[in-house]
Scaffold this active site. Structure first.
Site, PDB file in Angstrom:
ATOM      1  N   ARG A 141      12.012 -18.991 -12.451  1.00  0.00           N
ATOM      2  CA  ARG A 141      12.372 -17.566 -12.459  1.00  0.00           C
ATOM      3  C   ARG A 141      12.910 -17.086 -11.114  1.00  0.00           C
ATOM      4  O   ARG A 141      13.467 -15.999 -11.029  1.00  0.00           O
ATOM      5  CB  ARG A 141      11.189 -16.706 -12.906  1.00  0.00           C
TER       6      ARG A 141
ATOM      7  N   CYS B  12      -0.107 -10.718 -21.610  1.00  0.00           N
ATOM      8  CA  CYS B  12      -0.382 -10.081 -20.329  1.00  0.00           C
ATOM      9  C   CYS B  12       0.750 -10.250 -19.316  1.00  0.00           C
ATOM     10  O   CYS B  12       0.619  -9.841 -18.171  1.00  0.00           O
ATOM     11  CB  CYS B  12      -1.686 -10.611 -19.736  1.00  0.00           C
TER      12      CYS B  12
ATOM     13  N   HIS C  25       0.825  -1.206   0.000  1.00  0.00           N
ATOM     14  CA  HIS C  25       0.000   0.000   0.000  1.00  0.00           C
ATOM     15  C   HIS C  25       0.860   1.258   0.000  1.00  0.00           C
ATOM     16  O   HIS C  25       0.494   2.262  -0.609  1.00  0.00           O
ATOM     17  CB  HIS C  25      -0.924  -0.005   1.206  1.00  0.00           C
TER      18      HIS C  25
ATOM     19  N   ASN D   4       5.033 -14.925 -18.370  1.00  0.00           N
ATOM     20  CA  ASN D   4       5.921 -15.298 -17.260  1.00  0.00           C
ATOM     21  C   ASN D   4       6.031 -16.817 -17.142  1.00  0.00           C
ATOM     22  O   ASN D   4       7.136 -17.375 -17.065  1.00  0.00           O
ATOM     23  CB  ASN D   4       5.410 -14.709 -15.941  1.00  0.00           C
ATOM     24  N   ASP D   5       4.870 -17.493 -17.132  1.00  0.00           N
ATOM     25  CA  ASP D   5       4.901 -18.952 -17.060  1.00  0.00           C
ATOM     26  C   ASP D   5       5.399 -19.554 -18.365  1.00  0.00           C
ATOM     27  O   ASP D   5       6.107 -20.558 -18.356  1.00  0.00           O
ATOM     28  CB  ASP D   5       3.501 -19.492 -16.734  1.00  0.00           C
TER      29      ASP D   5
ATOM     30  N   ARG E 269      -9.798 -13.994 -15.096  1.00  0.00           N
ATOM     31  CA  ARG E 269      -9.217 -15.349 -15.098  1.00  0.00           C
ATOM     32  C   ARG E 269      -9.836 -16.163 -13.979  1.00  0.00           C
ATOM     33  O   ARG E 269      -9.913 -15.700 -12.840  1.00  0.00           O
ATOM     34  CB  ARG E 269      -7.695 -15.256 -14.906  1.00  0.00           C
TER      35      ARG E 269
ATOM     36  N   ARG F 141      -6.858 -11.097 -11.798  1.00  0.00           N
ATOM     37  CA  ARG F 141      -6.502 -12.322 -11.052  1.00  0.00           C
ATOM     38  C   ARG F 141      -7.504 -12.474  -9.903  1.00  0.00           C
ATOM     39  O   ARG F 141      -7.611 -11.585  -9.063  1.00  0.00           O
ATOM     40  CB  ARG F 141      -5.090 -12.198 -10.488  1.00  0.00           C
TER      41      ARG F 141
ATOM     42  N   GLU G  72       0.256 -20.553 -21.816  1.00  0.00           N
ATOM     43  CA  GLU G  72       1.378 -20.375 -20.890  1.00  0.00           C
ATOM     44  C   GLU G  72       2.225 -21.629 -20.723  1.00  0.00           C
ATOM     45  O   GLU G  72       3.065 -21.688 -19.820  1.00  0.00           O
ATOM     46  CB  GLU G  72       0.861 -19.894 -19.526  1.00  0.00           C
TER      47      GLU G  72
END
Length: 570
Positions: free
Chosen positions: A470, A507, A194, A459-460, A337, A301, A436
């Site tokens: 990663r 994405c 935050h 990423n995946d 998703r 997500r 992915e």
């Protein structure tokens, strides 16, 4: 002449751009002693907790009202979320259950806080890890009230203060005179904390993960915070100050220039357009996405909705959230998703067994197809919410044709149930899947006949294609989008999508890699989804680029990572 090497420097993770020159205020929480002895009367313990709980709600309400009056929607909704958390039935029941076992109310809150904080912090996803701070913030307030302690007064700060702290809760931030704060240096936390969000909203620099920052600095000390590079310069001389004053002027001019792109299309110099969407994880993120001019939500997500609870959210709870996101986006595309658990995202009550290779194991669609009641609850909430905006559903981790067909069959079954019940929904809602894994790339032409869109989760995809974790520094070099295998894999997916007349987007992190934007546009990928704060920079980049200066044939024939980098650098 200014040379950085001449100064004492601390290094951290840059969380909010900008530069500030000011004086340090070290903020540290006072130590609280939690009673360990059992209570004699359960009735008195419950009464004490309920009284303290009411006071906590009143305090959060007061902060929320103040925030609504003085801050952005995004920032003020942090406290709306706090109120929901402190009123959460499962959170309250968990505390009362412990009090009924003769635990002191403050100790009970401390234990429940530890349970949720550990759960969030154990995740490998930075966004969810930061949610631990929300639980801690609300619980610390309750503990302070239950122990009769007063809040530390940080409401009077000198001008041009740079706050240095181990951790900073949203409540701490709210009580500060923020117009006098010009920077945050925090030992813990990351980009999605935050403090980082608030700093970005306020447009002031923030650096997270600065080790032992509270020990290296003291109240009244002059420092420079460089949010561009994640540096803290201790005791700067006039040369350093002058250098950074000039830099600050340049940054102000650049920010002003980027805001001028709000409302404009992302169109290249040779008139190729690209749609820029935002990745989000909560309703609160929608306001940020809109501030940075998102044309839609490319990835919502949903895992966060399931976390911080002792059981899965109900259909109604989910419906309200999906509906709110759709309504706030006012007809703009919202890609949601379905539940992606397992791997690095563990939720205790889902009872996913520990695995030696969780990324290769029981996760995402595999888990959902085996737990149909859980999955159907989410699908039903999503389909119902589609009546209130432009929602489209996306399945994660599809690797086999049968998985996609089964998931679609469940969707159809729920639609027929809703039809029979006379419940409205968008009958033309689009259904897509993430690409992915190497399996989904190989079968892309087959999958493209069954879905309305592809979204490449890069990423995946990089991790699985290069077989490179990663998080493992020993194979970090292999985790790169510049390898020929990655470029060709994405090209293969794009070709399959185009041949079957469905859109394809990216994405993952590579969507915001400016060096690769030209590659994606040349492949026919005209939708990119990135973190909200990256949208305007990406739009500016696209508006100043040309797409016919890239030799795709050479790129696709490249043998090595270096060859690809050299071609992109030409």
């Amino acid at each position: 002449m200014f040379k950085l090497s001449h100064y004492n420097i601390l290094k951290g993770q840059k969380a909010s751009d900008g530069i500030g020159i000011g004086t340090v205020c070290v903020y540290e929480d006072e130590k609280v002693r939690i009673p360990e002895d059992p209570i004699l009367s359960i009735e008195d313990g419950l009464s004490q907790f309920q009284s303290g709980h009411r006071q906590a709600i009143e305090e959060i309400d007061a902060i929320y009202r103040k925030a609504k009056a003085t801050l952005s929607d995004e920032e003020s909704e942090i406290f709306g979320a706090h109120k929901m958390m402190v009123e959460d039935v499962e959170y309250i029941e968990a505390i009362e259950k412990r009090i009924k076992e003769h635990m002191h109310p403050a100790k009970a809150v401390e234990e429940v806080k530890a349970y949720f904080v550990n759960m969030f912090q154990g995740l490998d996803n930075a966004y969810f890890r930061e949610r631990a701070l929300d639980v801690a913030d609300v619980s610390n307030r309750l503990i302070r009230i239950l122990l009769g302690l007063k809040e530390k007064d940080i409401s009077h700060l000198p001008n041009e203060t740079i706050i240095v702290a181990k951790d900073l809760t949203p409540s701490d931030t709210m009580r500060m005179e923020k117009e006098k704060v010009i920077g945050f240096i925090i030992e813990r936390g990351g980009l999605t904390s935050h403090t980082a969000i608030i700093a970005r909203t306020l447009g002031i620099p923030a650096i997270m993960g600065v080790q032992d920052a509270t020990h290296h600095m003291e109240d009244g000390q002059t420092i420079i915070i460089d949010g561009q590079d994640g540096w803290v310069i201790l005791n700067p001389d006039e040369a350093a100050k002058e250098h950074y004053h000039l830099l600050m002027k340049t940054i102000e001019e650049e920010e002003s220039m980027l805001r001028a792109y709000v409302g404009k299309k992302a169109k290249t110099l040779n008139h190729m357009t690209c749609s820029l969407h935002a990745n989000i994880g909560s309703v609160e993120d929608v306001a940020v996405a809109l501030y940075y001019d998102a044309e839609g939500i490319g990835l919502f997500r949903t895992e966060l909705l399931y976390m911080g609870k002792e059981q899965a959210p109900s259909e109604e709870e989910q419906f309200i959230i999906y509906k709110e996101v759709a309504e706030q986006m006012k007809g703009k595309e919202v890609t949601i998703r379905t539940l992606d658990v397992g791997g690095d995202k563990q939720i205790a009550y889902l009872n996913i067994q520990q695995e030696e290779n969780p990324f290769l194991g029981y996760r995402a669609i595999r888990y959902c197809l085996d737990h149909q009641e859980l999955f159907k609850t989410q699908l039903r909430a999503l389909i119902r919410a589609s009546a209130y905006g432009n929602i489209q559903i996306m399945f994660p981790m599809i690797t086999a044709y049968e998985e996609l067909i089964e998931a679609k069959a469940m969707l159809q079954e729920i639609k027929e149930e809703l039809d029979r019940a006379g419940i409205a929904y968008n009958h033309h809602m689009k259904v897509g899947m993430m690409i992915e894994t190497p399996a989904s790339v190989i079968l892309a032409d087959q999958f493209a006949k069954e879905v309305d869109f592809f979204s490449i989760g890069s990423n995946d995809l990089i991790q699985y294609t290069m077989v490179a974790d990663r998080m493992n520094t020993q194979v970090q070099k292999l985790y790169s989008p510049y390898y020929p295998a990655i470029i060709r894999a994405i090209h293969q997916v794009a070709k399959a999508a185009i041949a079957n007349h469905i859109p394809v987007s990216i994405c993952g992190e590579i969507a915001s890699d400016h060096k690769l934007t030209n590659v994606w546009l040349n492949m026919g990928i005209h939708k990119l989804s990135v973190i909200p704060s990256g949208l305007l920079k990406l739009k500016h980049h696209i508006c100043h680029m040309h797409t016919d200066n890239l030799h795709m044939d050479q790129l696709l024939q490249a043998n090595t990572r270096e060859e690809i980098i050299n071609l992109l650098d030409k």
